[in-house]
Design an enzyme around this catalytic site. Structure first.
Site, PDB file in Angstrom:
ATOM      1  N   TYR A 140     -50.723-113.143   5.081  1.00  0.00           N
ATOM      2  CA  TYR A 140     -50.918-114.250   5.862  1.00  0.00           C
ATOM      3  C   TYR A 140     -49.631-115.237   5.400  1.00  0.00           C
ATOM      4  O   TYR A 140     -49.773-116.125   4.792  1.00  0.00           O
ATOM      5  CB  TYR A 140     -52.104-115.212   5.547  1.00  0.00           C
ATOM      6  CG  TYR A 140     -53.430-114.215   5.938  1.00  0.00           C
ATOM      7  CD1 TYR A 140     -53.715-113.840   7.112  1.00  0.00           C
ATOM      8  CD2 TYR A 140     -54.574-114.383   4.962  1.00  0.00           C
ATOM      9  CE1 TYR A 140     -54.670-113.092   7.414  1.00  0.00           C
ATOM     10  CE2 TYR A 140     -55.680-113.656   5.010  1.00  0.00           C
ATOM     11  CZ  TYR A 140     -55.956-113.141   6.285  1.00  0.00           C
ATOM     12  OH  TYR A 140     -57.086-112.264   6.630  1.00  0.00           O
ATOM     13  N   TYR A 191     -46.017-110.286   9.495  1.00  0.00           N
ATOM     14  CA  TYR A 191     -47.151-110.605  10.170  1.00  0.00           C
ATOM     15  C   TYR A 191     -47.095-110.385  11.571  1.00  0.00           C
ATOM     16  O   TYR A 191     -46.108-110.707  12.071  1.00  0.00           O
ATOM     17  CB  TYR A 191     -47.634-112.325  10.028  1.00  0.00           C
ATOM     18  CG  TYR A 191     -48.709-112.573  10.443  1.00  0.00           C
ATOM     19  CD1 TYR A 191     -50.115-112.378  10.107  1.00  0.00           C
ATOM     20  CD2 TYR A 191     -48.952-113.571  11.902  1.00  0.00           C
ATOM     21  CE1 TYR A 191     -51.216-112.791  10.564  1.00  0.00           C
ATOM     22  CE2 TYR A 191     -50.020-113.552  12.449  1.00  0.00           C
ATOM     23  CZ  TYR A 191     -51.243-113.486  11.634  1.00  0.00           C
ATOM     24  OH  TYR A 191     -52.526-113.713  12.356  1.00  0.00           O
ATOM     25  N   ASP A 232     -63.235-114.220  12.548  1.00  0.00           N
ATOM     26  CA  ASP A 232     -62.536-113.422  13.393  1.00  0.00           C
ATOM     27  C   ASP A 232     -63.254-112.361  14.251  1.00  0.00           C
ATOM     28  O   ASP A 232     -63.597-112.132  15.512  1.00  0.00           O
ATOM     29  CB  ASP A 232     -61.373-112.786  12.927  1.00  0.00           C
ATOM     30  CG  ASP A 232     -60.379-113.620  12.650  1.00  0.00           C
ATOM     31  OD1 ASP A 232     -60.537-114.930  12.276  1.00  0.00           O
ATOM     32  OD2 ASP A 232     -59.139-113.346  12.123  1.00  0.00           O
ATOM     33  N   TYR A 246     -64.883-108.360   6.387  1.00  0.00           N
ATOM     34  CA  TYR A 246     -64.364-109.491   6.924  1.00  0.00           C
ATOM     35  C   TYR A 246     -65.482-110.387   7.279  1.00  0.00           C
ATOM     36  O   TYR A 246     -66.302-110.891   6.729  1.00  0.00           O
ATOM     37  CB  TYR A 246     -63.370-109.219   8.287  1.00  0.00           C
ATOM     38  CG  TYR A 246     -62.195-110.128   8.424  1.00  0.00           C
ATOM     39  CD1 TYR A 246     -61.655-110.759   7.284  1.00  0.00           C
ATOM     40  CD2 TYR A 246     -61.800-110.447   9.608  1.00  0.00           C
ATOM     41  CE1 TYR A 246     -60.399-111.702   7.604  1.00  0.00           C
ATOM     42  CE2 TYR A 246     -60.457-111.345   9.810  1.00  0.00           C
ATOM     43  CZ  TYR A 246     -59.994-111.854   8.736  1.00  0.00           C
ATOM     44  OH  TYR A 246     -58.925-112.619   9.027  1.00  0.00           O
ATOM     45  N   GLU A 279     -59.997-113.189  -1.179  1.00  0.00           N
ATOM     46  CA  GLU A 279     -60.173-113.976   0.291  1.00  0.00           C
ATOM     47  C   GLU A 279     -61.619-114.026   0.624  1.00  0.00           C
ATOM     48  O   GLU A 279     -62.131-115.161   1.020  1.00  0.00           O
ATOM     49  CB  GLU A 279     -59.475-113.097   1.426  1.00  0.00           C
ATOM     50  CG  GLU A 279     -59.714-113.762   2.926  1.00  0.00           C
ATOM     51  CD  GLU A 279     -58.882-113.043   3.764  1.00  0.00           C
ATOM     52  OE1 GLU A 279     -58.510-112.047   3.654  1.00  0.00           O
ATOM     53  OE2 GLU A 279     -58.936-113.386   5.093  1.00  0.00           O
TER      54      GLU A 279
END
Ligand code: DGY
Length: 428
Positions: A29, A81, A162, A349, A393
């Site tokens: 990112y 990215y 997401d 995620y 993360e």
């Protein structure tokens, strides 16, 4: 232990500093992300208040004329990215960006900084007040579909969650644009594909981007006619909380002209929360605005109702019961998706890992409503995850292993602002 973690956390923020703004993590990112920067500012403020406000100022340099603050600000093209500025093609804005927003936490962060700070913080917050107001107004006007009592979202990326299974309802009801250009993903070059969204999901994400681009990023058209439209407890509850914090700022700064309008947004938000109450699982859930269908899983966004200050006694009790059920199935709270659902994946995620910024907001809300035990569990689990695995993360909610991005800025920032025994008194 803690003081060396403090040093490592500061090191993460310094390494990810790109001069005025901080990337969430290198390579995966490589730009400025919206809600990341707001949480990062809380961490920076523990040792450099000027740099903390600069982080927020840089974010608002990307604000569009219509008030929207985009999800990503692209200050330079970075081949690491995808999809970058050449895919979004938002060329009318001051700084290149995406054409969608993200959960609006900045006004709440500004309030925390003012409450814990001095005249310096008040001056910065007052300077940014109109920018916060403009963004909230944009949400209330441009993301408010005609047939829905609360703001909705046009893209899973806008929610920050997401690939949460919540979005499958909306994604299943749309088709991939047959004219979608071929593309090469970069996220799976930098992270394990098992921890990232699928190819089918990416095709749909990019179909929505294509729709926005084909309609010149006209936001009302994207909301009312776009391929995807769902109401999200994460955006709704964060906006409601941020409206309350904006009202507090307006009162502090004597901005009496704004007060009635903001109070109107808050009343509407409190009443509109009922739209998200799913009687089947007795919790606030995402809902497809086009069909009225509810998502049937308890996510970590469902647990943000306390943070927004909504729910009757019995709705709060039902929400706590759902949290206890979830807690009995995982080792670490609070997973991003319901462990009783078939599509729960503790490492993927938004399908099951624990997310630092969500734990932070959930815990604040629970404490404010007297659910201290659950609030402390959520905070302690986050601390234990960092002690076990470092500044990832997000974290596998069953094993505690770190997932996806390493040396992650918001994880380090919230360690400093929320967990470290040496933190300033800037958070709960
Ligand atoms: C990504 O690229 O995964 C981001 O979450 C989109 O904002």
């Amino acid at each position: 232990m803690s003081s060396s973690l403090d040093e490592l956390a500061v090191e993460v923020l310094r390494t990810n500093d790109r001069g005025g703004y901080t990337v969430p993590t290198a390579r995966l990112y490589p730009y400025q992300w919206n809600w990341d920067s707001a949480f990062i500012a809380l961490g920076l403020a523990t040792y450099d208040r000027k740099r903390a406000w600069q982080e927020i100022q840089f974010l608002f340099e990307g604000q569009w004329e219509n008030g929207m603050v985009p999800s990503i600000i692209f200050r330079r093209n970075d081949p690491d990215y995808f999809p970058g500025p050449e895919t979004w093609q938002c060329n009318d804005c001051k700084v290149l960006s995406t054409g969608i927003s993200q959960p609006p936490v900045a006004a709440s962060v500004a309030r925390s900084l003012v409450e814990s700070g001095d005249q310096f913080d008040r001056e910065f917050a007052e300077k940014l007040f109109d920018a916060f107001y403009g963004w909230h107004k944009w949400y209330h006007e441009e993301r408010k579909p005609d047939n829905c009592p609360i703001v909705a979202t046009v893209h899973p990326w806008e929610t920050g969650r997401d690939n949460c299974p919540d979005w499958e309802l909306g994604l299943n009801n749309m088709t991939v644009d047959p004219e979608l250009e071929a593309y090469t993903r970069m996220d799976t070059v930098h992270a394990d594909a098992n921890e990232r969204p699928s190819k089918e999901q990416y095709d749909k994400y990019l179909t929505i981007v294509k729709f926005g681009r084909d309609h010149n990023w006209d936001q009302k058209t994207l909301t009312n006619e776009g391929p995807f439209l769902m109401a999200d407890p994460c955006i709704h509850f964060i906006l409601l909380r941020a409206d309350r914090d904006l009202l507090w700022l307006a009162e502090q700064f004597g901005k009496s002209n704004y007060i009635d309008e903001i109070k109107g947004w808050i009343d509407e938000g409190v009443k509109g929360s009922e739209y998200l109450w799913n009687p089947k699982i007795k919790a606030y859930c995402a809902r497809d605005v086009k069909t009225g269908e509810f998502s049937d899983g308890f996510s970590n966004a469902s647990a943000l109702s306390f943070y927004a200050g909504v729910g009757s006694e019995s709705q709060m009790a039902d929400t706590i019961r759902n949290m206890q059920r979830v807690q009995s199935k995982v080792k670490f709270m609070m997973p991003s998706w319901d462990p009783d659902a078939e599509d729960f994946e503790p490492q993927r995620y938004w399908c099951g890992p624990v997310w630092p910024q969500m734990n932070y907001m959930i815990s604040i809300g629970l404490k404010e409503h007297g659910f201290d035990r659950m609030a402390d569990n959520i905070r302690n689990d986050y601390a234990a995850l960092i002690e076990q695995s470092g500044f990832f993360e997000c974290f596998n909610s069953v094993t505690g292993e770190g997932c996806i991005g390493k040396q992650f800025s918001w994880t380090a920032a919230l360690w400093l602002a929320w967990i470290s025994p040496r933190k300033n008194a800037i958070a709960a």
